[in-house]
Design an enzyme around this catalytic site. Structure first.
Site, PDB file in Angstrom:
ATOM      1  N   GLU A   1       0.743  -1.307  -0.013  1.00 39.73           N
ATOM      2  CA  GLU A   1       0.069   0.127  -0.060  1.00 39.73           C
ATOM      3  C   GLU A   1       0.750   1.103   0.103  1.00 39.73           C
ATOM      4  O   GLU A   1       0.565   2.250  -0.864  1.00 39.73           O
ATOM      5  CB  GLU A   1      -0.857  -0.037   1.244  1.00 39.73           C
ATOM      6  CG  GLU A   1      -2.184  -1.076   1.163  1.00 39.73           C
ATOM      7  CD  GLU A   1      -3.126  -0.628   0.082  1.00 39.73           C
ATOM      8  OE1 GLU A   1      -3.027   0.626  -0.284  1.00 39.73           O
ATOM      9  OE2 GLU A   1      -4.156  -1.519  -0.097  1.00 39.73           O
TER      10      GLU A   1
ATOM     11  N   GLU B   1       0.460   3.897  -2.929  1.00 43.16           N
ATOM     12  CA  GLU B   1       0.027   5.274  -2.791  1.00 43.16           C
ATOM     13  C   GLU B   1       0.899   6.100  -2.720  1.00 43.16           C
ATOM     14  O   GLU B   1       0.371   7.143  -3.145  1.00 43.16           O
ATOM     15  CB  GLU B   1      -0.869   5.029  -1.556  1.00 43.16           C
ATOM     16  CG  GLU B   1      -2.069   4.069  -1.447  1.00 43.16           C
ATOM     17  CD  GLU B   1      -2.803   4.156  -0.274  1.00 43.16           C
ATOM     18  OE1 GLU B   1      -3.883   3.446  -0.264  1.00 43.16           O
ATOM     19  OE2 GLU B   1      -2.136   4.608   1.024  1.00 43.16           O
TER      20      GLU B   1
END
EC number: 3.1.3.-
Length: 248
Positions: free
Chosen positions: A141, A145
């Site tokens: 993640e 991101e």
């Protein structure tokens, strides 16, 4: 007070010692209940997000600005056309300008609303994919991101914070596990390597010593908790996320 019956909190309480008193923080769209636990037994749950509260080397807290507002995501997700219209007409102030324009055209409606540009902020993280553990989820993640490799990230796994988030606009509850960590980069270095993507529009950096808003309150609770003695923990004090991924 949050009356949501968590699907995993009873198991967390059973196997992990509470580390700090619970707090409740809220704004005009969310009520968040936070409880810190010593990390004695934690596992990935398919419906619980895992997020990281990360400090840079110049002592800033990394926060992500979502590309889509929470409300827009819910309007797109729901299949009930009546609910779509009701959310749009009643809560269009919680959309950004582009989202209001798109939905106005879609519904052929023009809600009476202020000309504000809503921005929803989150900490990097997300729902674990099938077969992922906590370090693997955070590694993926954070890379997706923020475009930071796990070799630059160090996580304090001695404790974790369980959060129950009540979204009062869409009337739903979500659960999240927060970890505290550090990034061996400055905020400027992170901005230089960041690439806007389909989830995150841009990054902001908070001062851990002063501020307001939900993300600041969450960070303050987490950083204050990190100063406590975590007797009986089964984690590590700021271990490399890369090493945690390889070890597991």
């Amino acid at each position: 007070m949050n009356f949501y019956r968590s699907s995993i909190i009873s198991q967390i309480i059973k196997y992990n010692r509470r580390l700090a008193k619970s707090i409740i923080c809220e704004d005009d769209s969310q009520i968040i209940t936070l409880t810190a636990f010593v990390n004695q037994c934690l596992w990935c749950h398919k419906r619980v997000s895992v997020s990281a509260i990360l400090l840079t080397t110049d002592n800033k807290i990394l926060v992500c600005n979502r590309r889509d507002s929470f409300l827009y995501s819910e309007i797109i997700r729901t299949r009930n056309m009546f609910r779509k219209k009701r959310l749009f007409l009643n809560y269009s102030n919680y959309l950004n300008k582009q989202e209001r324009s798109i939905l106005s055209s879609f519904f052929s409606l023009d809600p009476a609303t202020a000309d504000n540009d809503r921005i929803d902020a989150i900490y990097p993280g997300g729902i674990p994919k099938r077969g992922e553990n906590v370090p693997e989820c955070l590694s993926r993640e954070i890379k997706e991101e923020v475009n930071i490799d796990n070799s630059f990230v160090f996580i304090d796994t001695r404790f974790f914070i369980h959060g129950i988030i009540e979204d009062t606009i869409i009337n739903k509850f979500f659960e999240v596990i927060f970890f505290v960590g550090r990034i061996s980069l400055t905020s400027d270095q992170i901005i230089d390597t960041f690439k806007s993507n389909h989830e995150i529009k841009d990054l902001i950096f908070l001062d851990p010593n002063s501020g307001n808003g939900l993300q600041y309150e969450i960070a303050k609770y987490a950083l204050d908790t990190a100063k406590l003695k975590c007797y009986g923990h089964r984690g590590c004090y700021y271990e490399s996320l890369k090493k945690l991924t390889e070890d597991d």
